[in-house]
Design a protein around this motif. Structure first.
Motif, PDB file in Angstrom:
ATOM      1  N   LEU A 193       5.978  10.189  52.185  1.00 42.16           N
ATOM      2  CA  LEU A 193       5.453   9.788  53.483  1.00 42.16           C
ATOM      3  C   LEU A 193       5.501   8.274  53.678  1.00 42.16           C
ATOM      4  N   LEU A 194       5.295   7.535  52.589  1.00 44.66           N
ATOM      5  CA  LEU A 194       5.136   6.087  52.709  1.00 44.66           C
ATOM      6  C   LEU A 194       6.405   5.268  52.483  1.00 44.66           C
ATOM      7  N   GLN A 195       7.419   5.821  51.829  1.00 47.19           N
ATOM      8  CA  GLN A 195       8.573   4.980  51.491  1.00 47.19           C
ATOM      9  C   GLN A 195       9.119   4.281  52.732  1.00 47.19           C
ATOM     10  N   GLU A 196       9.269   2.983  52.623  1.00 49.50           N
ATOM     11  CA  GLU A 196       9.675   2.154  53.742  1.00 49.50           C
ATOM     12  C   GLU A 196      11.133   2.356  54.110  1.00 49.50           C
ATOM     13  N   ASP A 197      11.477   1.912  55.315  1.00 52.64           N
ATOM     14  CA  ASP A 197      12.865   1.826  55.739  1.00 52.64           C
ATOM     15  C   ASP A 197      13.302   0.373  55.680  1.00 52.64           C
ATOM     16  N   TYR A 198      14.601   0.184  55.521  1.00 53.81           N
ATOM     17  CA  TYR A 198      15.150  -1.169  55.363  1.00 53.81           C
ATOM     18  C   TYR A 198      15.257  -1.901  56.698  1.00 53.81           C
ATOM     19  N   ALA A 199      15.433  -1.169  57.805  1.00 53.29           N
ATOM     20  CA  ALA A 199      15.574  -1.789  59.119  1.00 53.29           C
ATOM     21  C   ALA A 199      14.381  -2.696  59.414  1.00 53.29           C
ATOM     22  N   GLY A 200      14.656  -3.895  59.881  1.00 56.42           N
ATOM     23  CA  GLY A 200      13.617  -4.873  60.134  1.00 56.42           C
ATOM     24  C   GLY A 200      13.253  -5.695  58.927  1.00 56.42           C
ATOM     25  N   ASP A 239       1.275   2.267  73.802  1.00 56.03           N
ATOM     26  CA  ASP A 239       1.803   1.111  73.069  1.00 56.03           C
ATOM     27  C   ASP A 239       2.071   1.528  71.621  1.00 56.03           C
ATOM     28  N   GLY A 240       3.274   1.306  71.161  1.00 55.70           N
ATOM     29  CA  GLY A 240       3.655   1.841  69.860  1.00 55.70           C
ATOM     30  C   GLY A 240       4.149   0.830  68.856  1.00 55.70           C
ATOM     31  N   GLY A 241       3.828  -0.470  69.040  1.00 52.60           N
ATOM     32  CA  GLY A 241       4.328  -1.452  68.086  1.00 52.60           C
ATOM     33  C   GLY A 241       5.835  -1.404  68.015  1.00 52.60           C
ATOM     34  N   TYR A 242       6.369  -1.344  66.793  1.00 52.89           N
ATOM     35  CA  TYR A 242       7.819  -1.228  66.665  1.00 52.89           C
ATOM     36  C   TYR A 242       8.255   0.211  66.399  1.00 52.89           C
ATOM     37  N   GLY A 243       7.298   1.158  66.484  1.00 55.96           N
ATOM     38  CA  GLY A 243       7.633   2.572  66.371  1.00 55.96           C
ATOM     39  C   GLY A 243       7.220   3.226  65.066  1.00 55.96           C
ATOM     40  N   GLN A 293      11.376  -0.422  69.971  1.00 64.38           N
ATOM     41  CA  GLN A 293      11.138   0.917  69.411  1.00 64.38           C
ATOM     42  C   GLN A 293      12.422   1.734  69.391  1.00 64.38           C
ATOM     43  N   TRP A 294      13.174   1.672  70.484  1.00 64.04           N
ATOM     44  CA  TRP A 294      14.453   2.404  70.532  1.00 64.04           C
ATOM     45  C   TRP A 294      15.380   1.945  69.413  1.00 64.04           C
ATOM     46  N   LEU A 295      15.525   0.636  69.242  1.00 63.95           N
ATOM     47  CA  LEU A 295      16.443   0.108  68.239  1.00 63.95           C
ATOM     48  C   LEU A 295      15.997   0.498  66.832  1.00 63.95           C
ATOM     49  N   TYR A 296      14.713   0.345  66.538  1.00 60.61           N
ATOM     50  CA  TYR A 296      14.203   0.653  65.205  1.00 60.61           C
ATOM     51  C   TYR A 296      14.299   2.148  64.901  1.00 60.61           C
ATOM     52  N   LEU A 297      13.787   2.974  65.809  1.00 62.34           N
ATOM     53  CA  LEU A 297      13.731   4.411  65.538  1.00 62.34           C
ATOM     54  C   LEU A 297      15.112   5.053  65.548  1.00 62.34           C
ATOM     55  N   ALA A 298      15.989   4.610  66.433  1.00 63.29           N
ATOM     56  CA  ALA A 298      17.354   5.140  66.439  1.00 63.29           C
ATOM     57  C   ALA A 298      18.081   4.768  65.154  1.00 63.29           C
ATOM     58  N   VAL A 343      24.037   0.458  60.910  1.00 63.21           N
ATOM     59  CA  VAL A 343      23.628   1.189  62.115  1.00 63.21           C
ATOM     60  C   VAL A 343      22.894   0.254  63.069  1.00 63.21           C
ATOM     61  N   PHE A 344      21.963  -0.518  62.540  1.00 60.42           N
ATOM     62  CA  PHE A 344      21.189  -1.462  63.348  1.00 60.42           C
ATOM     63  C   PHE A 344      22.115  -2.454  64.050  1.00 60.42           C
ATOM     64  N   ASN A 345      23.042  -3.033  63.302  1.00 56.98           N
ATOM     65  CA  ASN A 345      23.928  -4.047  63.874  1.00 56.98           C
ATOM     66  C   ASN A 345      24.845  -3.477  64.942  1.00 56.98           C
ATOM     67  N   SER A 346      25.150  -2.202  64.842  1.00 55.87           N
ATOM     68  CA  SER A 346      25.949  -1.550  65.871  1.00 55.87           C
ATOM     69  C   SER A 346      25.116  -1.300  67.132  1.00 55.87           C
ATOM     70  N   LEU A 347      23.909  -0.776  66.955  1.00 56.20           N
ATOM     71  CA  LEU A 347      23.058  -0.451  68.097  1.00 56.20           C
ATOM     72  C   LEU A 347      22.567  -1.692  68.834  1.00 56.20           C
TER      73      LEU A 347
END
Length: 324
Positions: free
Chosen positions: A126-133, A176-180, A208-213, A41-45
């Protein structure tokens, strides 16, 4: 901070991160397996990243920036263009500008507080990380990073101090939201989605758009790309600061963790003039003033005028919260 000092710090940070990654290799592999679809998804966006940024960069943001952040933005831009790498959270400049690698006493105290406050099963969700980034993980039990622990800690400490149930907050403005990641963690806390607005520079708005999307789905994220665009209800709205005058925004909660204290005095006064975006509640974190950010502790004073109460962050000397 001069260039030599920066290079030394980046080198030491890089060595520390490599050691942590070796130690956490199994956890990183597990996360990659659990959320492998995020890379596709990230590589597409990301193919749209440069074009969107070019459009937003054409608008003037000068009054809202500081010399320090202009330098940071230039370095982050160089690192992320023409297309951000999937592991962008490992870039030395990105690490320098966001709370990613601190660990130590801060990590232990924040996690202890969360474990004493939230049931373990829910805390894990609540805490489990996402792989994006490809974020640097700090804890195998919850498969999470210190950044996620840090963001959740802010929200739960605020809730406890103000007796505010986050489920009663239906709208948020974050300066200001860092990377989201704060926006993501906040939406996880809620039983139903809030209308969330992040105000930031064009470059960080694109991040933020790329990460959150990627992690939430494009349908849950609204990126304003021209002055006439409007806030979408019950979504995370990303508003480049160049468009902030175009919208009449109100909120239940105003959030800024160190960002407003690292902003220009113009930005601080602007937030006050907007009456904290009509927020009932305020959650701020800020630091003592320094050479890079001479107006930092001014945030505590202007928040006090609005009825917010400041308190020291015990395990981060020279840093404070302000809650209302």
């Amino acid at each position: 901070m001069n260039d030599v000092t920066r290079m030394i710090r980046q080198t030491l940070r890089g060595l520390r991160c490599r050691l942590i990654r070796v130690e956490m290799a199994g956890a990183h592999a597990r996360l990659a397996r659990l959320k492998c679809e995020q890379e596709h998804v990230f590589n597409s966006l990301k193919q749209n990243f440069s074009a969107i940024y070019a459009t937003l960069k054409a608008y003037d943001t000068a009054p809202f920036t500081t010399p320090t952040w202009e330098k940071y933005n230039a370095r982050v831009e160089k690192a992320l263009l023409p297309v951000p790498p999937f592991g962008f959270l490992n870039d030395p400049t990105v690490m320098e500008t966001m709370f990613i690698t601190r660990g130590g006493t801060c990590l232990r105290e924040e996690l202890k507080f969360l474990e004493q406050t939230i049931a373990k099963g829910r805390l894990g969700l609540l805490l489990q990380e996402d792989y994006a980034g490809d974020p640097l993980l700090s804890n195998t039990t919850y498969l999470t990073s210190h950044n996620s622990i840090h963001q959740l800690y802010h929200l739960i400490r605020f809730s406890k101090k103000t007796n505010c149930d986050v489920n009663e907050i239906n709208s948020v403005v974050e300066w200001d939201g860092g990377y989201g990641n704060m926006a993501k963690i906040f939406q996880r806390l809620k039983t139903r989605p809030s209308t969330y607005v992040i105000i930031d520079t064009p470059l960080f708005s694109c991040i933020q758009w790329l990460y959150l999307a990627t992690v939430l789905g494009s349908e849950k994220v609204n990126l304003c790309q021209k002055p006439e665009d409007r806030v979408a209800p019950r979504k995370i709205n990303i508003l480049p600061v160049c468009f902030v005058d175009s919208l009449d925004i109100s909120s239940d909660l105003f959030v800024s963790t160190w960002a407003l204290s690292e902003s220009s005095s113009f930005s601080q006064d602007y937030v006050v003039q907007r009456n904290w975006f009509d927020a009932t509640h305020i959650l701020l974190a800020y630091q003592q003033s320094n050479i890079d950010f001479p107006d930092a502790d001014r945030v505590g004073r202007i928040a006090a005028v609005a009825g917010a109460v400041s308190e020291a962050i015990e395990f981060l000397p020279g840093n404070y919260y302000s809650f209302r």
